[in-house]
Write a protein that holds these residues in place. Structure first.
Motif, PDB file in Angstrom:
ATOM      1  N   PHE A 113      22.882  29.480  -2.953  1.00 32.06           N
ATOM      2  CA  PHE A 113      24.146  28.633  -2.562  1.00 32.06           C
ATOM      3  C   PHE A 113      25.332  29.128  -3.473  1.00 32.06           C
ATOM      4  O   PHE A 113      26.473  29.210  -2.885  1.00 32.06           O
ATOM      5  N   VAL A 114      25.015  29.511  -4.698  1.00 31.79           N
ATOM      6  CA  VAL A 114      26.222  30.061  -5.422  1.00 31.79           C
ATOM      7  C   VAL A 114      26.669  31.499  -4.911  1.00 31.79           C
ATOM      8  O   VAL A 114      27.859  31.799  -4.836  1.00 31.79           O
ATOM      9  N   PHE A 115      25.653  32.247  -4.527  1.00 29.15           N
ATOM     10  CA  PHE A 115      25.980  33.647  -4.025  1.00 29.15           C
ATOM     11  C   PHE A 115      26.827  33.354  -2.803  1.00 29.15           C
ATOM     12  O   PHE A 115      27.614  34.232  -2.332  1.00 29.15           O
ATOM     13  N   PHE A 116      26.296  32.557  -1.771  1.00 28.91           N
ATOM     14  CA  PHE A 116      26.688  32.537  -0.412  1.00 28.91           C
ATOM     15  C   PHE A 116      28.056  31.687  -0.248  1.00 28.91           C
ATOM     16  O   PHE A 116      28.845  31.687   0.598  1.00 28.91           O
ATOM     17  N   GLY A 117      28.313  30.883  -1.551  1.00 27.70           N
ATOM     18  CA  GLY A 117      29.572  30.157  -1.650  1.00 27.70           C
ATOM     19  C   GLY A 117      29.405  28.944  -0.747  1.00 27.70           C
ATOM     20  O   GLY A 117      30.069  28.884   0.275  1.00 27.70           O
ATOM     21  N   ALA A 118      28.663  27.887  -1.059  1.00 23.28           N
ATOM     22  CA  ALA A 118      28.621  26.749  -0.376  1.00 23.28           C
ATOM     23  C   ALA A 118      29.769  25.814  -0.461  1.00 23.28           C
ATOM     24  O   ALA A 118      30.633  25.868  -1.169  1.00 23.28           O
ATOM     25  N   ASP A 119      29.715  25.092   0.712  1.00 23.65           N
ATOM     26  CA  ASP A 119      30.979  24.245   1.012  1.00 23.65           C
ATOM     27  C   ASP A 119      31.073  23.251  -0.048  1.00 23.65           C
ATOM     28  O   ASP A 119      30.178  22.753  -0.351  1.00 23.65           O
ATOM     29  N   PRO A 120      32.389  23.182  -0.665  1.00 28.35           N
ATOM     30  CA  PRO A 120      32.305  22.140  -1.821  1.00 28.35           C
ATOM     31  C   PRO A 120      32.022  20.717  -1.293  1.00 28.35           C
ATOM     32  O   PRO A 120      31.402  19.881  -2.065  1.00 28.35           O
ATOM     33  N   ASP A 121      32.188  20.569  -0.062  1.00 29.13           N
ATOM     34  CA  ASP A 121      31.916  18.986   0.574  1.00 29.13           C
ATOM     35  C   ASP A 121      30.393  18.922   0.526  1.00 29.13           C
ATOM     36  O   ASP A 121      29.857  17.654   0.635  1.00 29.13           O
ATOM     37  N   ALA A 122      29.689  19.848   0.622  1.00 33.51           N
ATOM     38  CA  ALA A 122      28.064  19.927   0.689  1.00 33.51           C
ATOM     39  C   ALA A 122      27.521  19.630  -0.707  1.00 33.51           C
ATOM     40  O   ALA A 122      26.287  19.672  -0.817  1.00 33.51           O
ATOM     41  N   ILE A 123      28.394  19.884  -1.899  1.00 36.90           N
ATOM     42  CA  ILE A 123      27.688  19.766  -3.138  1.00 36.90           C
ATOM     43  C   ILE A 123      26.879  18.525  -3.672  1.00 36.90           C
ATOM     44  O   ILE A 123      25.900  18.726  -4.186  1.00 36.90           O
ATOM     45  N   PRO A 124      27.661  17.327  -3.167  1.00 28.75           N
ATOM     46  CA  PRO A 124      26.648  15.848  -3.371  1.00 28.75           C
ATOM     47  C   PRO A 124      25.334  16.059  -2.799  1.00 28.75           C
ATOM     48  O   PRO A 124      24.375  15.603  -3.329  1.00 28.75           O
ATOM     49  N   LEU A 203       9.931   8.539  -0.272  1.00 25.87           N
ATOM     50  CA  LEU A 203      11.264   8.154  -0.888  1.00 25.87           C
ATOM     51  C   LEU A 203      12.302   9.081  -0.898  1.00 25.87           C
ATOM     52  O   LEU A 203      13.435   9.076  -0.585  1.00 25.87           O
ATOM     53  N   SER A 204      11.868  10.393  -1.377  1.00 27.25           N
ATOM     54  CA  SER A 204      12.603  11.677  -1.620  1.00 27.25           C
ATOM     55  C   SER A 204      13.244  12.123  -0.112  1.00 27.25           C
ATOM     56  O   SER A 204      14.338  12.230  -0.022  1.00 27.25           O
ATOM     57  N   ARG A 205      12.274  12.116   0.958  1.00 27.57           N
ATOM     58  CA  ARG A 205      12.722  12.384   2.085  1.00 27.57           C
ATOM     59  C   ARG A 205      13.677  11.558   2.810  1.00 27.57           C
ATOM     60  O   ARG A 205      14.857  11.984   3.409  1.00 27.57           O
ATOM     61  N   ILE A 206      13.395  10.124   2.661  1.00 30.01           N
ATOM     62  CA  ILE A 206      14.742   9.311   3.467  1.00 30.01           C
ATOM     63  C   ILE A 206      15.841   9.449   2.407  1.00 30.01           C
ATOM     64  O   ILE A 206      16.939   9.222   3.339  1.00 30.01           O
ATOM     65  N   MET A 207      16.012   9.360   1.348  1.00 28.74           N
ATOM     66  CA  MET A 207      17.117   9.560   0.542  1.00 28.74           C
ATOM     67  C   MET A 207      18.037  10.873   0.819  1.00 28.74           C
ATOM     68  O   MET A 207      19.184  10.674   1.144  1.00 28.74           O
ATOM     69  N   VAL A 208      17.476  11.772   1.313  1.00 32.50           N
ATOM     70  CA  VAL A 208      18.139  13.001   1.607  1.00 32.50           C
ATOM     71  C   VAL A 208      18.548  12.988   3.271  1.00 32.50           C
ATOM     72  O   VAL A 208      19.530  13.236   3.311  1.00 32.50           O
ATOM     73  N   LEU A 209      17.548  12.719   3.910  1.00 36.67           N
ATOM     74  CA  LEU A 209      17.768  12.684   5.315  1.00 36.67           C
ATOM     75  C   LEU A 209      18.798  11.539   5.941  1.00 36.67           C
ATOM     76  O   LEU A 209      19.663  11.916   6.702  1.00 36.67           O
ATOM     77  N   LEU A 210      18.946  10.625   5.066  1.00 33.47           N
ATOM     78  CA  LEU A 210      20.075   9.654   5.245  1.00 33.47           C
ATOM     79  C   LEU A 210      21.554  10.041   5.224  1.00 33.47           C
ATOM     80  O   LEU A 210      22.512   9.570   5.444  1.00 33.47           O
ATOM     81  N   ASN A 211      21.543  11.235   4.475  1.00 32.34           N
ATOM     82  CA  ASN A 211      22.813  11.900   4.009  1.00 32.34           C
ATOM     83  C   ASN A 211      23.049  13.087   5.105  1.00 32.34           C
ATOM     84  O   ASN A 211      24.139  13.761   4.765  1.00 32.34           O
ATOM     85  N   LEU A 212      22.370  13.398   5.898  1.00 35.22           N
ATOM     86  CA  LEU A 212      22.513  14.372   6.891  1.00 35.22           C
ATOM     87  C   LEU A 212      23.017  13.695   8.336  1.00 35.22           C
ATOM     88  O   LEU A 212      22.734  12.745   8.643  1.00 35.22           O
TER      89      LEU A 212
END
Length: 262
Positions: A113-124, A203-212
């Motif tokens: 992500f550092v190499f490709f330069g990820a969108d700052p909005d996607a950092i959280p 729990l990890s799956r739900i926490m990430v999916l809800l932010n997509l």
């Protein structure tokens, strides 16, 4: 430097220089790079990367944790002849191994992500993804140590560890779906939330999916989960549950190590 820190430092560098840690780092480097390169969209690559993390991180943590415990048992017995508390020795080994695996995972995933330069909005979202992987590393390494110290037989220890991994990844979801199907006429919102918290992988799956953006496709179930996990209170409770999932097997492991007749 205290004895605990010396053990943590030794276990960390011993693991970090091993072929396991290097392969682990290269695996996430290649997988993340491939997903990001072919999708060219951060939000599209996250669900695929999440599935890889939920499958591989618990597996590697519990398998390597079991291998590390049995391979270092003779070394631990030698150190117990020295003026050192068992708590310092076994906690130091756990923290050193967990930290090394977590660093390999974070480095392998983040470099892309550092190499490709990820969108700052996607950092959280990236931070949440990495945080989930770190929690799973510490949880399943603690489970591996707790299982191994209860079984002197290496084969039996491996079998129980793999069974726990299968239960968390596959069997638990089957039981979850059966309960939802059998009791579909009853209000199961709170039961579904409670059962999600009882499995750190879910729990990890739900926490990430809800932010997509794909969370909207989860329908009524997604709305129920979002009503709880989408709030500040829900996020705080989820983090505390993940911390409890680290502490519980670690407490069992250290308590057994304190009283075990080696």
């Amino acid at each position: 430097m205290s004895n605990s820190l010396k053990i943590v430092k030794y276990s960390f560098y011993d693991t970090f220089r091993s072929s396991w840690a290097i392969l682990y780092f290269l695996f996430f480097l290649l997988i993340t790079g491939g997903l990001f390169y072919f999708s060219a969209d951060f939000s599209q690559s996250i669900p695929s990367l999440l599935n890889v993390i939920l499958f591989i991180v618990p597996l590697v943590s519990i398998v390597f944790g079991t291998i590390y415990y049995y391979n270092s048992r003779e070394f631990a017995l030698l150190l117990m002849t020295q003026p050192m508390k068992r708590f310092q020795l076994f906690l130091g080994q756990y923290l050193g191994l967990s930290s090394s695996l977590a660093l390999s995972f974070v480095a392998g995933t983040s470099v892309v992500f550092v190499f490709f330069g990820a969108d700052p909005d996607a950092i959280p979202l990236l931070v949440m993804l990495l945080g989930s992987g770190i929690f799973l590393t510490f949880i399943f390494t603690a489970i591996a140590f707790a299982v191994s110290i209860h079984h002197d037989d290496r084969t039996k220890g491996f079998g129980v560890s793999i069974l726990i991994w299968l239960f968390a990844l596959v069997i638990y979801d089957g039981i979850f779906l059966v309960i939802l199907f059998v009791f579909e006429d009853y209000p199961l919102e709170n039961v579904a939330i409670a059962m999600t918290m009882l499995n750190p992988v879910d729990l990890s799956r739900i926490m990430v999916l809800l932010n997509l953006e794909t969370a909207a496709l989860m329908g009524y179930t997604g709305a129920v989960f979002n009503k709880f996990f989408g709030t500040t209170k829900g996020v705080l409770i989820s983090v505390l549950v993940q911390v409890a999932w680290v502490i519980l097997p670690l407490f069992i492991y250290l308590r057994k190590a304190k009283n075990k007749d080696f």
